[in-house]
Write an enzyme that holds these catalytic residues in place. Structure first.
Site, PDB file in Angstrom:
ATOM      1  N   LYS A  22      32.808  70.978  44.252  1.00 21.90           N
ATOM      2  CA  LYS A  22      32.633  71.918  43.127  1.00 21.90           C
ATOM      3  C   LYS A  22      33.925  71.983  42.328  1.00 21.90           C
ATOM      4  CE  LYS A  22      33.176  76.474  43.916  1.00 21.90           C
ATOM      5  NZ  LYS A  22      34.176  77.140  43.084  1.00 21.90           N
ATOM      6  N   ASN A  23      35.049  72.092  43.028  1.00 19.27           N
ATOM      7  CA  ASN A  23      36.327  72.327  42.347  1.00 19.27           C
ATOM      8  C   ASN A  23      36.946  71.075  41.752  1.00 19.27           C
ATOM      9  OD1 ASN A  23      35.910  74.964  42.899  1.00 19.27           O
ATOM     10  ND2 ASN A  23      37.459  75.140  44.498  1.00 19.27           N
ATOM     11  N   CYS A 117      38.313  89.073  39.249  1.00 22.28           N
ATOM     12  CA  CYS A 117      37.198  88.776  40.155  1.00 22.28           C
ATOM     13  C   CYS A 117      37.576  89.397  41.502  1.00 22.28           C
ATOM     14  CB  CYS A 117      36.976  87.273  40.235  1.00 22.28           C
ATOM     15  SG  CYS A 117      38.146  86.464  41.255  1.00 22.28           S
ATOM     16  N   ARG A 122      44.027  87.333  38.786  1.00 24.95           N
ATOM     17  CA  ARG A 122      43.854  85.972  38.233  1.00 24.95           C
ATOM     18  C   ARG A 122      44.228  85.878  36.754  1.00 24.95           C
ATOM     19  NH1 ARG A 122      38.716  83.347  41.064  1.00 24.95           N
ATOM     20  NH2 ARG A 122      39.932  81.450  40.777  1.00 24.95           N
ATOM     21  N   ASP A 305      41.020  78.927  50.166  1.00 25.20           N
ATOM     22  CA  ASP A 305      39.554  78.988  50.160  1.00 25.20           C
ATOM     23  C   ASP A 305      38.970  78.944  51.568  1.00 25.20           C
ATOM     24  OD1 ASP A 305      39.035  77.116  47.072  1.00 25.20           O
ATOM     25  OD2 ASP A 305      39.679  79.160  47.491  1.00 25.20           O
ATOM     26  N   ARG A 396      26.585  79.750  44.674  1.00 26.83           N
ATOM     27  CA  ARG A 396      27.421  79.253  43.565  1.00 26.83           C
ATOM     28  C   ARG A 396      28.242  78.053  44.031  1.00 26.83           C
ATOM     29  NH1 ARG A 396      30.954  83.621  40.443  1.00 26.83           N
ATOM     30  NH2 ARG A 396      31.771  81.621  39.726  1.00 26.83           N
TER      31      ARG A 396
HETATM   32  C1  EPZ Z   1      41.227  77.291  41.821  1.00 29.42           C
HETATM   33  O1  EPZ Z   1      41.224  78.545  41.163  1.00 29.42           O
HETATM   34  C2  EPZ Z   1      39.918  77.220  42.595  1.00 29.42           C
HETATM   35  N1  EPZ Z   1      38.790  77.281  41.679  1.00 29.42           N
HETATM   36  C3  EPZ Z   1      39.850  78.379  43.587  1.00 29.42           C
HETATM   37  O2  EPZ Z   1      38.652  78.209  44.355  1.00 29.42           O
HETATM   38  C4  EPZ Z   1      41.050  78.280  44.536  1.00 29.42           C
HETATM   39  O3  EPZ Z   1      41.034  79.385  45.406  1.00 29.42           O
HETATM   40  C5  EPZ Z   1      42.354  78.270  43.714  1.00 29.42           C
HETATM   41  O4  EPZ Z   1      42.315  77.202  42.747  1.00 29.42           O
HETATM   42  C6  EPZ Z   1      43.580  78.082  44.602  1.00 29.42           C
HETATM   43  O5  EPZ Z   1      43.458  76.891  45.322  1.00 29.42           O
HETATM   44  C7  EPZ Z   1      38.412  76.157  41.045  1.00 29.42           C
HETATM   45  O6  EPZ Z   1      39.015  75.106  41.203  1.00 29.42           O
HETATM   46  C8  EPZ Z   1      37.213  76.259  40.153  1.00 29.42           C
HETATM   47  P1  EPZ Z   1      45.140  79.206  40.645  1.00 29.42           P
HETATM   48  P2  EPZ Z   1      42.376  78.881  40.051  1.00 29.42           P
HETATM   49  O7  EPZ Z   1      45.315  79.172  39.186  1.00 29.42           O
HETATM   50  O8  EPZ Z   1      42.676  77.640  39.286  1.00 29.42           O
HETATM   51  C9  EPZ Z   1      47.993  82.879  40.003  1.00 29.42           C
HETATM   52  C10 EPZ Z   1      36.613  78.852  45.300  1.00 29.42           C
HETATM   53  O9  EPZ Z   1      36.364  79.636  46.219  1.00 29.42           O
HETATM   54  N2  EPZ Z   1      48.014  82.475  38.590  1.00 29.42           N
HETATM   55  O10 EPZ Z   1      45.749  78.140  41.486  1.00 29.42           O
HETATM   56  O11 EPZ Z   1      41.949  80.057  39.294  1.00 29.42           O
HETATM   57  C11 EPZ Z   1      46.640  83.485  40.385  1.00 29.42           C
HETATM   58  O12 EPZ Z   1      46.650  84.855  40.068  1.00 29.42           O
HETATM   59  C12 EPZ Z   1      37.633  79.220  44.250  1.00 29.42           C
HETATM   60  O13 EPZ Z   1      36.084  77.711  45.176  1.00 29.42           O
HETATM   61  C13 EPZ Z   1      48.900  83.128  37.720  1.00 29.42           C
HETATM   62  O14 EPZ Z   1      49.655  84.004  38.115  1.00 29.42           O
HETATM   63  O15 EPZ Z   1      43.580  79.254  41.006  1.00 29.42           O
HETATM   64  C14 EPZ Z   1      46.562  83.260  41.868  1.00 29.42           C
HETATM   65  O16 EPZ Z   1      47.242  84.302  42.543  1.00 29.42           O
HETATM   66  C15 EPZ Z   1      38.168  80.630  44.442  1.00 29.42           C
HETATM   67  N3  EPZ Z   1      48.914  82.759  36.418  1.00 29.42           N
HETATM   68  C16 EPZ Z   1      47.334  81.957  42.059  1.00 29.42           C
HETATM   69  O17 EPZ Z   1      48.065  81.724  40.850  1.00 29.42           O
HETATM   70  C17 EPZ Z   1      48.085  81.775  35.927  1.00 29.42           C
HETATM   71  O18 EPZ Z   1      48.164  81.469  34.702  1.00 29.42           O
HETATM   72  C18 EPZ Z   1      46.433  80.767  42.285  1.00 29.42           C
HETATM   73  O19 EPZ Z   1      45.594  80.639  41.166  1.00 29.42           O
HETATM   74  C19 EPZ Z   1      47.197  81.139  36.813  1.00 29.42           C
HETATM   75  C20 EPZ Z   1      47.175  81.501  38.149  1.00 29.42           C
END
Ligand code: EPZ
Length: 416
Positions: A22-23, A117, A122, A305, A396
């Site tokens: 998915k990711n 969420c 996020r 995850d 999902r």
């Molecule tokens: C991706 O989300 C995945 N989703 C998530 O999987 C996964 O948990 C996450 O990466 C971490 O591995 C998809 O790929 C669709 P991040 P993403 O940006 O990109 C902070 C699932 O269950 N952050 O790496 O949104 C954020 O708050 C889902 O399949 C900022 O501060 O994750 C978080 O604490 C859930 N500023 C951390 O980074 C930003 O601009 C990680 O977020 C962006 C992120």
């Protein structure tokens, strides 16, 4: 909302075919919008999140259709709309990834700020910092982001945190920017590598994806291609966990063992017997139930995850285990639900303190897709019946989750 009714399952046996990631699919769908020609994606999972992303693509003027069960064709000959619809973006955070291709091809984009969420606030500050560095003029207001730039230019970007989404959005944008972009302290997840491989197959020039310093030299045009998505490492990790929570002899097929190395390494510490092949793993017996400590980290650390799912496993081991969630600020919503099943877990900030216990079936609610999967696995070992509600959240991210579990002997009934 639908529910799964799960009864205690003594033995799991057979084969599970792991689906496409998915990711990896979601960022690759976004990246495919950089090209006006028809793109063919294979090993695409049939998930609600994928359908939502496809709906957004058609809103922008694109076309899509499933040529076969897991083969999706996408084409966006011309972007006729640069505003992403609020309903779709609020349902699917990953749809924020369309910001980059629309900005590149249309020169401007208007996209709702993705809502929070259950697992955390996020923010998207790192995405916006990167787009600004590449020359985009960004305005925020009324719950929307507006970005304009006739032609992005290369930049040196250092991410404060190795955000997966920010890395993906910026790789897509830099692929057709003027000049060279370096993204440092970027995410190194397998899904980043898959995105880069896909873009390079379309003619992009991306180097060192998978490392924490990626170099992209922008090109003027990308061409059509056909590409097969990597297997879903979190789905594999979920079934691996089921296999060691129960007495079992199961084989997970169509996986890339290296992508689940952090999970297998940790589970070997608690006595799991995992045999590894080129594209499969076999789990036999039941883990010895030795307690352990887990800290979630960006790749190649233990994946966030898998945190809820590993918590369900550690509830059943003897002694005291600790899980520290370092990536998200609110990813313990499954814990009160597990405690309703007799688990003995205390939360102190970002640390969950888990004392082994005998679980009993109960009515529980999924709060997000991974928490929901964790509750289903807990139901497999809990005494009596467990009802997991809000299964739409699980569906999902897991294709035919109930059918795949039933096929290996799990007692699970679905009520929609
Ligand atoms: C991706 O989300 C995945 N989703 C998530 O999987 C996964 O948990 C996450 O990466 C971490 O591995 C998809 O790929 C669709 P991040 P993403 O940006 O990109 C902070 C699932 O269950 N952050 O790496 O949104 C954020 O708050 C889902 O399949 C900022 O501060 O994750 C978080 O604490 C859930 N500023 C951390 O980074 C930003 O601009 C990680 O977020 C962006 C992120």
């Amino acid at each position: 909302m639908g529910k799964y009714t799960i009864s205690q399952t003594d033995f799991l046996e057979g084969e599970v075919l792991i689906g496409g990631s998915k990711n990896a699919t979601l960022p690759i769908l976004a990246a495919s919008l950089l090209c006006p020609d028809k793109i063919t994606l294979k090993n695409v999972p049939n998930l609600v999140d994928v359908s939502n992303m496809c709906n957004i693509i058609s809103h922008l003027g694109g076309k899509y259709n499933f040529e076969a069960a897991d083969e999706l064709c996408i084409s966006l000959p011309e972007i006729t709309e640069h505003k992403a619809p609020y309903e779709s973006v609020s349902k699917l955070r990953a749809s924020f990834l369309i910001m980059s291709p629309v900005l590149v091809r249309y020169g401007k984009v208007r996209i709702p700020l993705p809502g929070g969420c259950p697992i955390g606030t996020r923010p998207i500050d790192l995405h916006l910092k990167g787009f600004s560095a590449m020359g985009a003029k960004i305005k925020q207001g009324h719950g929307y982001i507006e970005a304009k730039c006739p032609k992005l230019h290369g930049a040196n970007i250092y991410l404060d945190f190795p955000s997966v989404g920010a890395t993906e959005n910026l790789i897509i944008a830099a692929s057709m920017a003027e000049g060279e972009t370096i993204i440092e302290n970027c995410a190194t997840e397998p899904e980043i590598v898959d995105l880069a491989n896909f873009l390079n197959k379309m003619g992009a020039r991306i180097q060192n994806a998978g490392s924490d310093k990626i170099k992209i030299v922008g090109v003027d045009k990308l061409h059509a291609c056909s590409y097969s998505i990597i297997p879903d490492r979190i789905e594999a990790g979920t079934f691996l966990t089921a296999g060691i929570m129960c007495e079992s002899d199961i084989t997970l097929k169509n996986i890339i063992p290296d992508h689940i190395r952090p999970i297998m390494a940790k589970y070997s510490e608690i006595g799991a017997d995992i045999k590894e092949g080129d594209n499969y793993i076999r789990i036999k017996g039941k883990c010895k139930g030795i307690n352990t400590d887990i800290m979630t980290m960006p790749h190649p650390g233990f994946p966030t995850d898998m945190q809820a799912i590993a918590t369900a496993l550690l509830c059943t081991t003897s002694g005291r285990s600790l899980i520290v969630e370092t990536v998200f600020d609110n990813r313990f919503l499954h814990i009160p639900e597990l405690n309703r099943m007799g688990a003995n877990i205390k939360v102190d900030g970002r640390t969950a303190i888990i004392d082994g216990a005998k679980l009993t079936g109960a009515k529980v609610k999924a709060t997000d897709l991974r928490a929901g999967a964790a509750l289903v696995l807990a139901g497999l070992v809990a005494k009596g019946k467990t009802e997991v509600e809000n299964i739409e959240l699980i569906q999902r991210g897991y294709e035919n989750f109930d059918e795949k579990l039933r096929k290996i002997g799990a007692s699970i009934k679905t009520t929609l």
